[in-house]
Design a protein around this motif. Structure first.
Motif, short mmCIF file in Angstrom:
data_model
loop_
_atom_site.label_atom_id
_atom_site.label_comp_id
_atom_site.label_asym_id
_atom_site.label_seq_id
_atom_site.Cartn_x
_atom_site.Cartn_y
_atom_site.Cartn_z
N ASN A 12 0.84 -1.04 -0.11
CA ASN A 12 -0.09 0.01 -0.21
C ASN A 12 0.83 1.27 0.03
OD1 ASN A 12 -2.84 0.45 -0.45
ND2 ASN A 12 -3.05 1.06 1.73
N ASP A 13 2.00 1.41 -0.70
CA ASP A 13 2.85 2.35 -0.90
C ASP A 13 2.71 3.03 -2.09
OD1 ASP A 13 4.98 4.21 -1.18
OD2 ASP A 13 6.59 2.70 -0.36
N TYR A 14 2.00 4.28 -2.00
CA TYR A 14 1.48 4.88 -3.42
C TYR A 14 2.83 5.60 -4.06
CZ TYR A 14 -3.36 4.59 -2.24
OH TYR A 14 -4.46 4.17 -1.86
N GLN A 15 3.90 5.65 -3.32
CA GLN A 15 5.29 6.19 -4.08
C GLN A 15 5.71 5.18 -4.85
OE1 GLN A 15 5.84 9.66 -3.80
NE2 GLN A 15 4.09 9.47 -2.32
N VAL A 16 5.67 3.86 -4.88
CA VAL A 16 6.21 3.11 -5.67
C VAL A 16 5.87 3.17 -7.32
CG1 VAL A 16 6.37 0.33 -6.37
CG2 VAL A 16 6.23 1.13 -3.96
N ALA A 17 4.59 3.68 -7.22
CA ALA A 17 4.03 3.82 -8.73
C ALA A 17 4.85 4.98 -9.51
CB ALA A 17 2.80 4.24 -8.63
N TYR A 18 5.47 5.82 -8.83
CA TYR A 18 6.41 7.00 -9.34
C TYR A 18 7.54 6.54 -10.00
CZ TYR A 18 3.33 10.75 -7.59
OH TYR A 18 2.00 11.44 -7.33
N ASP A 19 7.87 5.42 -9.50
CA ASP A 19 9.12 4.73 -10.16
C ASP A 19 9.25 4.10 -11.20
OD1 ASP A 19 11.73 3.75 -10.71
OD2 ASP A 19 11.99 2.65 -8.68
N ALA A 20 9.16 4.70 -12.50
CA ALA A 20 8.71 4.04 -13.63
C ALA A 20 10.09 3.65 -14.52
CB ALA A 20 7.87 4.81 -14.64
N SER A 21 11.15 3.67 -13.79
CA SER A 21 12.56 3.19 -14.36
C SER A 21 12.50 1.93 -15.19
CB SER A 21 13.55 3.39 -13.28
OG SER A 21 13.36 2.32 -12.28
N ASP A 22 11.62 0.96 -14.76
CA ASP A 22 11.80 -0.18 -15.71
C ASP A 22 10.33 -0.43 -16.33
OD1 ASP A 22 14.18 -1.00 -14.59
OD2 ASP A 22 13.27 -1.87 -12.72
N SER A 23 9.70 0.56 -16.27
CA SER A 23 8.35 0.37 -16.79
C SER A 23 8.33 0.90 -18.70
CB SER A 23 7.15 1.69 -16.40
OG SER A 23 5.88 1.31 -16.59
N THR A 24 7.16 0.38 -19.15
CA THR A 24 6.97 0.82 -20.46
C THR A 24 5.73 1.43 -20.81
OG1 THR A 24 5.77 -1.17 -21.04
CG2 THR A 24 8.42 -1.08 -21.37
N ARG A 25 5.63 2.27 -21.88
CA ARG A 25 4.35 2.88 -22.23
C ARG A 25 3.11 1.67 -21.98
NH1 ARG A 25 2.18 6.98 -25.34
NH2 ARG A 25 4.23 7.64 -25.90
N SER A 26 3.54 0.58 -22.75
CA SER A 26 2.38 -0.42 -22.98
C SER A 26 2.03 -1.10 -21.56
CB SER A 26 2.77 -1.85 -23.88
OG SER A 26 3.85 -2.10 -23.14
N GLU A 27 2.86 -1.18 -20.84
CA GLU A 27 2.37 -1.76 -19.31
C GLU A 27 1.78 -0.60 -18.38
OE1 GLU A 27 3.59 -1.60 -15.00
OE2 GLU A 27 4.82 -0.41 -16.58
N ALA A 28 2.24 0.56 -18.48
CA ALA A 28 1.92 1.50 -17.48
C ALA A 28 0.41 2.12 -18.10
CB ALA A 28 2.53 2.86 -17.64
#
Length: 168
Positions: A85-101
């Protein structure tokens, strides 16, 4: 991809107006991301901030999920990116992609739209544990407009820093 942004009605009932403004703000966030690569979407604003456009998309997926599914619909489910339940985790998009997000965000938006459409009225309530009180769907929709407006301001600056695009 070019995002079409709906124009809110100039004269309509409260629910239709709230729905339209929320969709306007959702589309604004998507527009700020149009035409950018995954690397661009992960580009940080300025040190030491880790804020990125993709991080904002991920954050808004969590916001949609929390307010509509958890609060109004009473679903017992974790956040998308944090089991703690840590909302800050979502801000770390360093390993994310457009399609995933975007897939996660769009799925949460569709859930939210369904929950709002199926609600008998804006007076439907759900329990907001952080506040310890019942809140109305009306408040949730206003709150989401506020959240998007704040973060779309951040998105304006992020986009301008990436390629100089401003406006809308």
């Amino acid at each position: 991809m070019i995002t079409e942004r709906p124009s809110p009605p100039l004269q309509a009932g409260e629910r239709e107006t709230l729905r339209a403004f929320l969709d306007f703000h959702r589309a604004t966030l998507a527009m700020k991301c149009d035409g950018l690569s995954d690397d661009d979407l992960r580009r940080r604003s300025m040190p030491p901030s880790a804020l990125t456009l993709l991080g904002l998309v991920r954050h808004m997926a969590e916001v949609e999920r929390t307010w509509f599914r958890k609060v109004i619909n009473g679903e017992d489910l974790p956040l998308v990116w944090s089991r703690d339940n840590d909302y800050q985790v979502a801000y770390d998009a360093s390993d994310s992609t457009r399609s995933e997000a975007f897939a996660a965000w769009q799925a949460e938006v569709e859930h939210a739209r369904r929950i709002e459409r199926e609600a008998d009225s804006l007076d439907v309530t759900g329990f907001q544990p952080r506040w310890g009180e019942e809140v109305s769907l009306r408040l949730v929709m206003h709150h989401l407009c506020h959240e998007y407006a704040r973060h779309n301001g951040h998105a304006d600056f992020l986009r301008e820093g990436i390629d100089g695009v401003t406006g809308a």
